[in-house]
Write a protein that holds these residues in place. Structure first.
Motif, short mmCIF file in Angstrom:
data_model
loop_
_atom_site.label_atom_id
_atom_site.label_comp_id
_atom_site.label_asym_id
_atom_site.label_seq_id
_atom_site.Cartn_x
_atom_site.Cartn_y
_atom_site.Cartn_z
N PRO A 1 0.84 -1.21 0.00
CA PRO A 1 0.00 0.00 0.00
C PRO A 1 0.87 1.26 0.00
CG PRO A 1 -0.53 -1.47 1.87
CD PRO A 1 0.72 -1.99 1.24
N ASP A 2 0.44 2.30 -0.71
CA ASP A 2 1.18 3.58 -0.72
C ASP A 2 2.68 3.36 -0.99
OD1 ASP A 2 -0.74 4.41 2.21
OD2 ASP A 2 -1.22 4.70 0.06
N PHE A 3 2.97 2.51 -1.97
CA PHE A 3 4.39 2.17 -2.16
C PHE A 3 5.17 3.33 -2.74
CE2 PHE A 3 4.98 1.86 -6.74
CZ PHE A 3 3.67 1.91 -7.21
N LYS A 4 6.45 3.35 -2.45
CA LYS A 4 7.40 4.30 -3.04
C LYS A 4 8.57 3.50 -3.62
CE LYS A 4 6.21 8.15 0.04
NZ LYS A 4 5.11 7.31 0.64
N VAL A 5 9.03 3.93 -4.77
CA VAL A 5 10.11 3.22 -5.45
C VAL A 5 11.46 3.63 -4.85
CG1 VAL A 5 11.27 2.96 -7.69
CG2 VAL A 5 8.77 3.02 -7.57
N TRP A 6 12.35 2.65 -4.70
CA TRP A 6 13.71 2.94 -4.21
C TRP A 6 14.61 3.36 -5.36
CZ3 TRP A 6 18.78 1.58 -5.01
CH2 TRP A 6 19.68 1.90 -4.00
N SER A 7 15.39 4.43 -5.14
CA SER A 7 16.40 4.83 -6.13
C SER A 7 17.50 5.56 -5.39
CB SER A 7 15.77 5.77 -7.17
OG SER A 7 15.50 7.03 -6.57
N PRO A 8 18.69 5.70 -5.99
CA PRO A 8 19.76 6.44 -5.31
C PRO A 8 19.35 7.86 -4.93
CG PRO A 8 20.62 5.26 -7.21
CD PRO A 8 19.13 5.12 -7.27
N GLU A 9 18.52 8.46 -5.77
CA GLU A 9 18.11 9.84 -5.48
C GLU A 9 17.06 9.88 -4.37
OE1 GLU A 9 19.85 9.15 -9.20
OE2 GLU A 9 17.91 8.38 -8.51
N ARG A 10 16.13 8.87 -4.41
CA ARG A 10 15.08 8.81 -3.38
C ARG A 10 15.05 7.38 -2.82
NH1 ARG A 10 13.84 12.19 -6.90
NH2 ARG A 10 13.04 10.72 -8.44
N LEU B 1 20.01 -0.93 -16.42
CA LEU B 1 18.86 -0.07 -16.15
C LEU B 1 18.38 -0.25 -14.72
CD1 LEU B 1 16.71 -0.66 -19.40
CD2 LEU B 1 18.49 1.06 -19.00
N LEU B 2 18.16 0.85 -14.04
CA LEU B 2 17.53 0.84 -12.71
C LEU B 2 16.17 1.51 -12.86
CD1 LEU B 2 18.00 0.28 -9.55
CD2 LEU B 2 18.33 2.73 -9.41
N ASN B 3 15.11 0.74 -12.62
CA ASN B 3 13.75 1.27 -12.82
C ASN B 3 13.60 1.91 -14.21
OD1 ASN B 3 13.43 0.49 -10.12
ND2 ASN B 3 13.97 2.54 -9.38
N CYS C 1 23.91 1.48 3.19
CA CYS C 1 23.89 1.74 1.73
C CYS C 1 22.45 1.85 1.24
CB CYS C 1 24.63 0.63 0.98
SG CYS C 1 26.41 0.64 1.24
N ASP C 2 21.56 1.02 1.80
CA ASP C 2 20.13 1.11 1.45
C ASP C 2 19.59 2.49 1.80
OD1 ASP C 2 19.31 -2.26 2.66
OD2 ASP C 2 20.19 -1.59 0.76
N GLN C 3 19.98 2.96 2.98
CA GLN C 3 19.44 4.24 3.47
C GLN C 3 20.05 5.43 2.75
OE1 GLN C 3 19.78 2.38 7.78
NE2 GLN C 3 18.97 4.44 7.97
N TYR C 4 21.33 5.32 2.42
CA TYR C 4 21.99 6.44 1.72
C TYR C 4 21.67 6.44 0.23
CZ TYR C 4 25.11 8.46 5.28
OH TYR C 4 25.62 9.13 6.36
#
Ligand code: ADA
Length: 592
Positions: free
Chosen positions: A244-253, A285-287, A344-347
């Motif tokens: 629910p209310d998912f957000k995609v992980w990326s280096p920027e976000r 490719l990432l996302n 690394c996940d968090q940064y």
């Protein structure tokens, strides 16, 4: 049974994710009794061999006993002992984030585990009938057994082999049944937030499901009841859900989610990121967006701690890399600290993780015990790191003798095992033999270790750094002409030159900071100017201890001095050079 979840328990959980909020945790980090057995000590300790042993010293856990001056350079069996108190008897799980080189582990004098996988996190279930005071002993062997072709850590590796308990240790009280080991979260579709949950039970390898569980994402209330069904291919009970209310992980976000899974007797909280990594021709490719990986090879190493780095230092390293405008870390050359991968996940860093190996010749690669250990090590690495969105590549066997046809058998086995356990990440390994490599067709990503202008220079090379661009063009041509490489991404997985901290020379002589800075500046500019190169991991982030003279390489002061910072994280001129090139490229990109 209504759960009495004690949120304070999470605070006691000193390990990284996953968390087990319903379990009594007994953290074992801290001060242990210690003694070092040297000389002709047997290679294996017998049960109850510690009775009467005099523990004349202390050690910190995590920590390396031979990183400090008292035991520096000494090899034998470091015996660690700690007494602990249990409120109840029953089934317990020992969890260790990693150690080296090998160890036997005893509870109340009875051997419960032996680890032959340096740096790999491991667990072991055992039973204690009584509550009360108990004793755990780690007999940690930092000797090389080079006669054993199966040993993973070998004397010629170009990084120092420390002895100690490198990472956290704790005990967890297990329920009598349905104890959860892990829940792997696989992104099915990053556009819709659909994920697959693969739940592994800790104690029922033969469990065939179904399993009724309660599932809650991001601490949302009670969660929903789901029935998970056994998936033979994964060896787990599985289900597909939308976050629910998912957000995609990326280096920027770097958006992260948690999922809480409860069975009738246990509970686990995993953290994960929704993202997709894949190759498309020569692009990574990432996302759906092409990546340009810019960063460094990083050893877990410090003169005072060895690989047992405190979390403060892990954060400091990531802050420095972020300040250098890096987005990529190759965790050379072994499974990484799970706390570091959490950071690394968090940064929002992108990480290449690989098994322990270094330049292994056919006598290792064809040895059945070495093969079996490499495959088991890879299984552990994937099982431990599956949920880290930062980990985008799994690798193995750094610079093995892949020019030799005998390298193919183990490479095929490792590639097959990685793809079976994790179909979501591309597979690669760093070759030092791009011109006559025999296994590149097996890989998703081509990765090359190159040292033009550093190794192989002769007196005729007035300015060795002039060899960089021609060699990179030569390798690019080879990759673009090869049937097995032309349509795959290319990462320069190692390239660099040494610069001794504080050594300056107006003529940029080799070993000077000026030479190293100029060398890396030219490499970075080449990579940024050539879209064919999708990634660069400079060798290396910081200087690190090796040996005074590896069989084929001299190492000034016993260190590998190719760091852009020295071993105390003091920046060299190379640090400024790389930061400046990456920063201006980033600014230019933002203007375009
Ligand atoms: C190899 C190896 C690195 C390091 C490097 C060097 O590429 O993979 O671990 O030894 O060479 O500094 O020569």
């Amino acid at each position: 049974m209504r759960w009495r979840e004690n949120s304070q328990r999470k605070e006691k959980n000193k390990m990284s994710y996953p968390l087990y909020p319903a379990r009594d945790i007994v953290p074992l980090d801290g001060i242990w009794d210690f003694t070092l057995l040297e000389g002709e000590t047997a290679s294996r300790m017998q049960e109850n061999a510690f009775r009467g042993l005099e523990f004349s010293d202390l050690q910190s856990v995590p920590g390396c006993f031979d990183a400090g001056p008292r035991y520096a350079g000494r090899r034998g069996i470091g015996v660690y002992r700690k007494r602990f108190h249990l409120r109840q008897g029953g089934r317990y799980l020992l969890k260790c984030g990693g150690l080296g080189l090998t160890a036997q582990i005893f509870i109340d004098g009875r051997e419960i585990e032996s680890s032959e996988f340096p740096y790999s996190a491991f667990t072991r279930i055992f039973h204690l009938a009584e509550a009360g005071t108990h004793e755990i002993v780690f007999a940690v062997d930092n000797r090389f057994h080079s006669e054993d072709n199966g040993a993973l850590f070998r004397p010629n590796y170009d990084f120092y082999a420390y002895g100690g308990i490198y990472r956290n240790v704790e005990l967890q009280k297990l329920p009598e049944r349905y104890a959860i080991d892990r829940c792997h979260v696989l992104t099915r579709d990053w556009r819709t937030g659909k994920v697959v949950l693969n739940v592994f039970l800790a104690d029922q390898e033969d469990f065939q499901g179904p399993l009724t569980v309660s599932i809650a994402f991001d601490d949302e209330g009670e969660g929903v009841t789901e029935t998970l069904f056994f998936h033979a291919g994964r060896g787990a009970v599985s289900g597909e859900l939308s976050v629910p209310d998912f957000k995609v992980w990326s280096p920027e976000r770097p958006a992260l989610h948690t999922v809480r899974i409860r069975t009738e007797t246990d509970c686990i909280i995993e953290r994960f990121g929704i993202r997709e990594i894949k190759t498309e021709g020569t692009r990574l490719l990432l996302n759906g967006e092409p990546l340009k990986l810019l960063g460094y090879n990083r050893h877990e190493s410090h003169p005072e701690f060895g690989p047992a780095l405190p979390q403060a230092l892990m954060i400091e390293d990531l802050q420095i890399l972020r300040d250098m405008h890096c987005n990529f870390i190759r965790g050379c050359h072994y499974p990484q600290n799970q706390d570091f991968l959490d950071l690394c996940d968090q940064y929002g860093f992108l990480v290449w993780e690989e098994g322990l190996a270094w330049g292994n010749p056919p006598e290792n690669l064809t040895d059945s015990s070495f093969q079996e250990k490499q495959i088991r090590q890879t299984r552990k690495m994937i099982h431990n790191s599956f949920n880290h969105p930062s980990v985008i590549l799994f690798g193995f066997l750094n610079e093995m003798h892949s020019f030799d046809p005998q390298a193919r058998e183990l490479t095929e086995k490792l590639v097959r095992e990685i793809r079976r356990l994790d179909p979501t990440r591309p597979v690669t390994f760093a070759t030092a033999f791009i011109d006559d490599d025999k296994v590149l067709d097996l890989l998703d990503v081509i990765s090359t270790n190159l040292y033009p202008g550093w190794y192989g220079c002769g007196y005729e090379d007035a300015s060795p750094a002039d060899k960089i661009e021609p060699r990179l063009n030569e390798v690019a041509a080879r990759i673009d002409s090869g049937e097995d490489t032309r349509n795959k991404p290319w990462i320069i997985s190692e390239i660099g030159a040494a610069g001794l901290f504080g050594c300056h020379d107006r003529l940029k002589g080799q070993w000077s900071e000026e030479y190293q800075a100029d060398y890396l500046r030219r490499v970075c500019r080449y990579v940024l100017d050539h879209s064919r190169v999708c990634g660069l991991a400079l060798w290396q982030f910081t200087d690190c201890r090796t040996y005074s003279c590896s069989p084929h390489l001299n190492r000034a002061r016993g260190f590998n001095n190719k760091g852009s910072l020295d071993e105390y994280r003091r920046p060299k001129m190379a640090f400024d050079a790389v930061r400046e090139v990456f920063s201006s490229w980033k600014e230019q990109k933002e203007e375009d």
